[in-house]
Design a protein around this motif. Structure first.
Motif, PDB file in Angstrom:
ATOM      1  N   GLY A 174      -7.541   0.300   9.214  1.00  0.00           N
ATOM      2  CA  GLY A 174      -6.745   0.314   7.998  1.00  0.00           C
ATOM      3  C   GLY A 174      -5.317   0.723   8.272  1.00  0.00           C
ATOM      4  N   THR A 175      -4.394   0.099   7.590  1.00  0.00           N
ATOM      5  CA  THR A 175      -2.976   0.389   7.831  1.00  0.00           C
ATOM      6  C   THR A 175      -2.549   1.760   7.319  1.00  0.00           C
ATOM      7  OG1 THR A 175      -2.322  -0.692   5.762  1.00  0.00           O
ATOM      8  CG2 THR A 175      -2.379  -2.065   7.751  1.00  0.00           C
ATOM      9  N   GLN A 176      -3.355   2.372   6.443  1.00  0.00           N
ATOM     10  CA  GLN A 176      -3.000   3.681   5.886  1.00  0.00           C
ATOM     11  C   GLN A 176      -3.844   4.812   6.465  1.00  0.00           C
ATOM     12  OE1 GLN A 176      -0.282   3.973   3.859  1.00  0.00           O
ATOM     13  NE2 GLN A 176      -0.100   1.800   4.357  1.00  0.00           N
ATOM     14  N   GLU A 183      -5.078  -4.081   5.128  1.00  0.00           N
ATOM     15  CA  GLU A 183      -3.855  -3.633   4.477  1.00  0.00           C
ATOM     16  C   GLU A 183      -4.170  -2.620   3.377  1.00  0.00           C
ATOM     17  OE1 GLU A 183      -0.037  -3.184   4.503  1.00  0.00           O
ATOM     18  OE2 GLU A 183      -0.856  -4.899   5.611  1.00  0.00           O
ATOM     19  N   GLY A 184      -3.475  -1.465   3.452  1.00  0.00           N
ATOM     20  CA  GLY A 184      -3.564  -0.459   2.395  1.00  0.00           C
ATOM     21  C   GLY A 184      -4.788   0.436   2.449  1.00  0.00           C
ATOM     22  N   LEU A 185      -5.680   0.229   3.431  1.00  0.00           N
ATOM     23  CA  LEU A 185      -6.885   1.040   3.503  1.00  0.00           C
ATOM     24  C   LEU A 185      -6.699   2.213   4.473  1.00  0.00           C
ATOM     25  CD1 LEU A 185      -9.864  -1.499   3.539  1.00  0.00           C
ATOM     26  CD2 LEU A 185      -8.954  -0.171   1.624  1.00  0.00           C
ATOM     27  N   ASP A 186      -7.425   3.308   4.166  1.00  0.00           N
ATOM     28  CA  ASP A 186      -7.452   4.456   5.060  1.00  0.00           C
ATOM     29  C   ASP A 186      -8.607   4.238   6.053  1.00  0.00           C
ATOM     30  OD1 ASP A 186      -7.161   6.932   6.242  1.00  0.00           O
ATOM     31  OD2 ASP A 186      -7.561   8.088   4.449  1.00  0.00           O
ATOM     32  N   ARG A 187      -9.447   5.206   6.229  1.00  0.00           N
ATOM     33  CA  ARG A 187     -10.549   5.075   7.168  1.00  0.00           C
ATOM     34  C   ARG A 187     -11.596   4.085   6.644  1.00  0.00           C
ATOM     35  NH1 ARG A 187     -11.678  11.326   7.584  1.00  0.00           N
ATOM     36  NH2 ARG A 187     -10.746  11.118   5.535  1.00  0.00           N
ATOM     37  N   LEU A 188     -12.279   3.423   7.580  1.00  0.00           N
ATOM     38  CA  LEU A 188     -13.261   2.414   7.229  1.00  0.00           C
ATOM     39  C   LEU A 188     -14.673   2.948   7.270  1.00  0.00           C
ATOM     40  CD1 LEU A 188     -11.794  -0.566   9.286  1.00  0.00           C
ATOM     41  CD2 LEU A 188     -11.389  -0.012   6.887  1.00  0.00           C
ATOM     42  N   ASN A 189     -14.882   4.180   7.764  1.00  0.00           N
ATOM     43  CA  ASN A 189     -16.253   4.719   7.852  1.00  0.00           C
ATOM     44  C   ASN A 189     -16.535   5.667   6.715  1.00  0.00           C
ATOM     45  OD1 ASN A 189     -14.345   6.522   9.123  1.00  0.00           O
ATOM     46  ND2 ASN A 189     -16.092   7.755   9.749  1.00  0.00           N
TER      47      ASN A 189
END
Length: 249
Positions: A212-214, A243-249
């Motif tokens: 994530g880009t954030q 785009e615009g996401l923080d962590r994915l887990n």
């Protein structure tokens, strides 16, 4: 050191929403038994690929456990993979667990799966390793940190069996140990030598990164630079940007 045989399967369902089996892949006086949780694919006469999942949540918080990837593991098992969620730190050492020990356990897990591939019905040349956050860092270390034998209390097992997977899948994984050194200053020397960004070289396994880009913990730019360096070294390494996401887990 000779590798030990993986222990006999014992069916368990306590942590997972799906029928799984557990096996012990290593043990020590300090940490006790460490287990793998296996999702078996439909019966097949051919050797199957395997995929190992290492959960996230840093090295000091218990917010994620081996079951974090159970839905991924269940899906891949339906595709014919032997899917394995790996326990690399026991619950009773939360807040005290060293990332250096995590590297040893991760490398041991891959080595044991490869060493016992006939027992597990696995093709030893088709082993995938996936991980998120801290688990993503450990996944990278299985391929990029060649040895931890110079570190104390080595648990890496039989070094004649490779811990290098055939494919890497990384969800917002760390590529630089600077943050870990801040968390564990007493391990600064060891961690400085275990930073994936400093071990980029040719002939590494194909790798796919999701980030994530954030992401505030692991900046997107550091992973982008890492993947670019992997490409320049001749590796098949790809980055999927969220785009615009923080962590994915």
């Amino acid at each position: 050191m000779k590798h030990e045989s993986i222990s006999v399967y014992r069916k368990v369902t306590k942590l997972f929403n799906f029928p799984i089996k557990e096996l012990v892949y290593t043990s020590s006086a300090e940490y006790g038994e460490l287990k793998m949780y296996v999702f078996e694919p439909p019966a097949c006469d051919e050797l199957r690929p395997a995929i190992l999942f290492f959960h996230g949540a840093g090295f000091s918080a218990g917010k994620a456990r081996p079951e974090q990837f159970q839905h991924h593991a269940h899906y891949f098992s339906a595709l014919g993979f032997v899917s394995i969620c790996v326990e690399y730190r026991p619950r009773h050492v939360e807040g005290l667990f060293s990332p250096v020990t995590g590297i040893k356990h991760a490398k041991t897990a891959v080595r044991q799966v490869r060493a016992q591939s006939a027992l597990l019905g696995i093709d030893p040349c088709r082993i995938f390793v996936a991980g998120a956050s801290a688990g993503g860092y450990l996944a990278l270390c299985t391929a990029m940190i060649e040895t931890v034998t110079d570190l104390p209390d080595d648990l890496s097992g039989d070094l004649s069996v490779s811990s290098v997977p055939d494919v890497l899948i990384i969800f917002n994984g760390g590529v630089d140990t600077a943050v870990l050194i801040e968390m564990f200053p007493e391990l600064s020397v060891d961690l400085a030598g275990a930073s994936p960004k400093d071990h980029v070289r040719g002939f590494l396994p194909p790798s796919l990164f999701f980030h994530g880009t954030q992401d505030e913990n692991i900046p997107y730019a550091t992973v982008e630079e890492f993947v670019d360096a992997m490409w320049k070294s001749g590796n098949d390494s790809r980055l999927v940007r969220f785009e615009g996401l923080d962590r994915l887990n």
